[in-house]
Scaffold this active site. Structure first.
Site, PDB file in Angstrom:
ATOM      1  N   LYS A 106       0.826  -1.213   0.000  1.00 12.90           N
ATOM      2  CA  LYS A 106       0.000   0.000   0.000  1.00 12.90           C
ATOM      3  C   LYS A 106       0.859   1.262   0.000  1.00 12.90           C
ATOM      4  O   LYS A 106       0.537   2.230  -0.677  1.00 12.90           O
ATOM      5  CB  LYS A 106      -0.975  -0.011   1.177  1.00 12.90           C
ATOM      6  CG  LYS A 106      -2.145  -0.936   0.898  1.00 12.90           C
ATOM      7  CD  LYS A 106      -3.162  -0.972   2.003  1.00 12.90           C
ATOM      8  CE  LYS A 106      -4.268  -1.958   1.652  1.00 12.90           C
ATOM      9  NZ  LYS A 106      -4.972  -2.439   2.848  1.00 12.90           N
ATOM     10  N   LYS A 186      -3.933  -8.904 -10.924  1.00 16.98           N
ATOM     11  CA  LYS A 186      -4.944  -9.246  -9.936  1.00 16.98           C
ATOM     12  C   LYS A 186      -6.091  -8.229 -10.026  1.00 16.98           C
ATOM     13  O   LYS A 186      -5.832  -7.025 -10.114  1.00 16.98           O
ATOM     14  CB  LYS A 186      -4.308  -9.173  -8.531  1.00 16.98           C
ATOM     15  CG  LYS A 186      -5.304  -9.378  -7.419  1.00 16.98           C
ATOM     16  CD  LYS A 186      -4.788  -8.943  -6.054  1.00 16.98           C
ATOM     17  CE  LYS A 186      -5.985  -8.613  -5.209  1.00 16.98           C
ATOM     18  NZ  LYS A 186      -5.927  -8.126  -3.940  1.00 16.98           N
ATOM     19  N   LYS A 189      -9.760  -2.979  -6.888  1.00 15.06           N
ATOM     20  CA  LYS A 189     -10.284  -1.617  -6.994  1.00 15.06           C
ATOM     21  C   LYS A 189      -9.161  -0.640  -7.308  1.00 15.06           C
ATOM     22  O   LYS A 189      -9.324   0.303  -8.056  1.00 15.06           O
ATOM     23  CB  LYS A 189     -10.902  -1.179  -5.655  1.00 15.06           C
ATOM     24  CG  LYS A 189     -12.289  -1.693  -5.411  1.00 15.06           C
ATOM     25  CD  LYS A 189     -12.587  -1.696  -3.906  1.00 15.06           C
ATOM     26  CE  LYS A 189     -12.787  -3.090  -3.411  1.00 15.06           C
ATOM     27  NZ  LYS A 189     -12.650  -3.307  -1.994  1.00 15.06           N
TER      28      LYS A 189
HETATM   29  P1  ADP Z   1      -9.358  -4.783  -3.534  1.00 16.37           P
HETATM   30  O1  ADP Z   1      -8.027  -5.350  -3.904  1.00 16.37           O
HETATM   31  O2  ADP Z   1     -10.241  -4.646  -4.713  1.00 16.37           O
HETATM   32  O3  ADP Z   1      -9.250  -3.499  -2.749  1.00 16.37           O
HETATM   33  P2  ADP Z   1      -9.978  -5.971  -0.996  1.00 16.37           P
HETATM   34  O4  ADP Z   1      -8.546  -5.894  -0.602  1.00 16.37           O
HETATM   35  O5  ADP Z   1     -10.930  -5.005  -0.380  1.00 16.37           O
HETATM   36  O6  ADP Z   1     -10.059  -5.849  -2.576  1.00 16.37           O
HETATM   37  O7  ADP Z   1     -10.479  -7.454  -0.771  1.00 16.37           O
HETATM   38  C1  ADP Z   1     -11.663  -7.861  -0.131  1.00 16.37           C
HETATM   39  C2  ADP Z   1     -11.728  -9.376  -0.140  1.00 16.37           C
HETATM   40  O8  ADP Z   1     -11.804  -9.869  -1.474  1.00 16.37           O
HETATM   41  C3  ADP Z   1     -10.517 -10.080   0.486  1.00 16.37           C
HETATM   42  O9  ADP Z   1     -10.927 -11.239   1.199  1.00 16.37           O
HETATM   43  C4  ADP Z   1      -9.671 -10.448  -0.686  1.00 16.37           C
HETATM   44  O10 ADP Z   1      -8.865 -11.578  -0.430  1.00 16.37           O
HETATM   45  C5  ADP Z   1     -10.718 -10.750  -1.742  1.00 16.37           C
HETATM   46  N1  ADP Z   1     -10.200 -10.399  -3.068  1.00 16.37           N
HETATM   47  C6  ADP Z   1      -9.940  -9.158  -3.534  1.00 16.37           C
HETATM   48  N2  ADP Z   1      -9.481  -9.181  -4.794  1.00 16.37           N
HETATM   49  C7  ADP Z   1      -9.434 -10.492  -5.143  1.00 16.37           C
HETATM   50  C8  ADP Z   1      -9.054 -11.183  -6.325  1.00 16.37           C
HETATM   51  N3  ADP Z   1      -8.652 -10.545  -7.406  1.00 16.37           N
HETATM   52  N4  ADP Z   1      -9.145 -12.523  -6.325  1.00 16.37           N
HETATM   53  C9  ADP Z   1      -9.582 -13.199  -5.242  1.00 16.37           C
HETATM   54  N5  ADP Z   1      -9.969 -12.607  -4.097  1.00 16.37           N
HETATM   55  C10 ADP Z   1      -9.897 -11.265  -4.028  1.00 16.37           C
END
Ligand code: ADP
Ligand code: TRP
Length: 321
Positions: A106, A186, A189
């Site tokens: 981050k 990956k 957001k």
């Molecule tokens: P982002 O990366 O979009 O900000 P978050 O970190 O808020 O997503 O993730 C929320 C949940 O969704 C977590 O449990 C995370 O492991 C899962 N998650 C997020 N992105 C993925 C992905 N591309 N594939 C699988 N699981 C994901």
């Protein structure tokens, strides 16, 4: 067997969140929460946070979350979690936090390196330990946080000579460890490469058609490791996948065809949920009612564990026996 997990209200939930987290939360009866305190480390607008909480609760309900059998609450409705985070932070070694990859990622992505971001895993440990769950269903990227939680729990138990906390196990859905975004990284957001399950058809279509592929002609055999195949596979049975991959390897399969099929599958799976979501959203009190009930039920489960932690550490009035 108790299950506990959380998700941050930090933007529009997407397919990665659905397959990596939400779907398991819907399927496994347990305690789930919207981590609004955690979102303060990256989202600095009160208005945006409130809106994201509302949206995320609607997403859960639309995806079939059953508030009768499971609990859905908002993290900040249990402010004692922050107290527990303090108790845990006093036994958390700096070195443990310095090894956290999500903090480093981050900061590298440009978020300010403040103490909240650094201490994020300790708050997460408090979220988890206050319910003494057996499992924590999360995406692969959260595994390290659950391992840190185990270390912090052990440290607290050892420090105060009591088994206040039990050690939770991360539960990771191996099939869909990481859902790729439309650009092949990956899905996240923060990368602007998402597919949101509840987007209107037109927007979804545009995003699906924009999924990166190599430039091999239709006749050429296709590399089935590509993003479009990975995304499509999320919606296919094993047999369908084997058939599709055999067609791809034989040549003659156009990327346009597989994208169209993926779009149709997305609409078939999420269309009915979107209708349900619209119905729920049109009733003004749905979300607040769910959160109020959820917090009351969660509180009952966490209270004895908060009390045990205070008692062990010698803070607050002694618990009456
Ligand atoms: P982002 O990366 O979009 O900000 P978050 O970190 O808020 O997503 O993730 C929320 C949940 O969704 C977590 O449990 C995370 O492991 C899962 N998650 C997020 N992105 C993925 C992905 N591309 N594939 C699988 N699981 C994901
Ligand atoms: N850190 C998690 C994420 O970004 C969200 C979260 C906060 C969480 N507290 C939790 C997940 C406790 C599981 C258990 O996705």
């Amino acid at each position: 067997m108790r299950s506990l997990s959380g998700i941050q209200p930090s933007g529009e939930a997407h397919l990665g969140n659905y397959f990596g987290a939400i779907r398991q939360h819907v399927e496994i009866e347990g305690i789930y929460f919207v981590a609004d305190y955690h979102s303060m480390t990256t989202v600095r607008s009160a208005e945006a946070r409130r809106a994201h909480v509302e949206e995320l609760v609607l997403d859960y309900l639309a995806c079939g979350f059953d508030t009768e059998t499971s609990i859905l609450y908002r993290q900040s409705d249990l402010p004692e979690t922050a107290e527990l985070a303090w108790m845990l932070t006093t036994v958390t070694p700096m070195g443990l936090l310095q090894r956290a990859t999500s903090y480093k990622d981050k900061v590298a992505a440009g978020f300010p390196a403040d103490h909240g971001l650094f201490a994020y895993p300790v708050l997460q440990a408090a979220d988890i330990l206050q319910f003494n769950p057996d499992i924590v269903p999360v995406g692969q990227d959260q595994k390290q946080h659950v391992e840190m939680t185990r270390d912090i729990a052990t440290k607290f138990n050892q420090t105060y000579g009591r088994e206040v906390f039990q050690l939770p196990e991360p539960q990771i859905h191996e099939d869909v460890a990481i859902v790729p975004g439309v650009d092949g990284q990956k899905m996240s957001k923060s990368y602007g490469n998402t597919l949101r399950m509840f987007w209107p058809e037109k927007k979804l279509k545009k995003a699906v058609m924009g999924i990166v592929t190599d430039s091999s002609p239709v006749e050429a055999p296709k590399d089935t490791g590509q993003t479009v195949f990975q995304l499509w596979s999320l919606f296919a049975t094993k047999t369908e996948r084997e058939d599709m991959f055999a067609r791809a390897k034989a040549g003659g399969l156009g990327y346009g065809d597989i994208k169209k099929d993926l779009l149709q599958r997305l609409l078939d799976v999420f269309g009915p949920m979107r209708t349900r979501r619209e119905e729920l959203a049109s009733r003004p009190d749905t979300v607040q009612d769910v959160l109020r009930t959820g917090a009351a039920r969660a509180r009952v489960l966490a209270e004895p564990i908060w009390a045990a932690a205070r008692e062990a550490a010698g803070v607050g009035a002694p618990t009456r026996r």
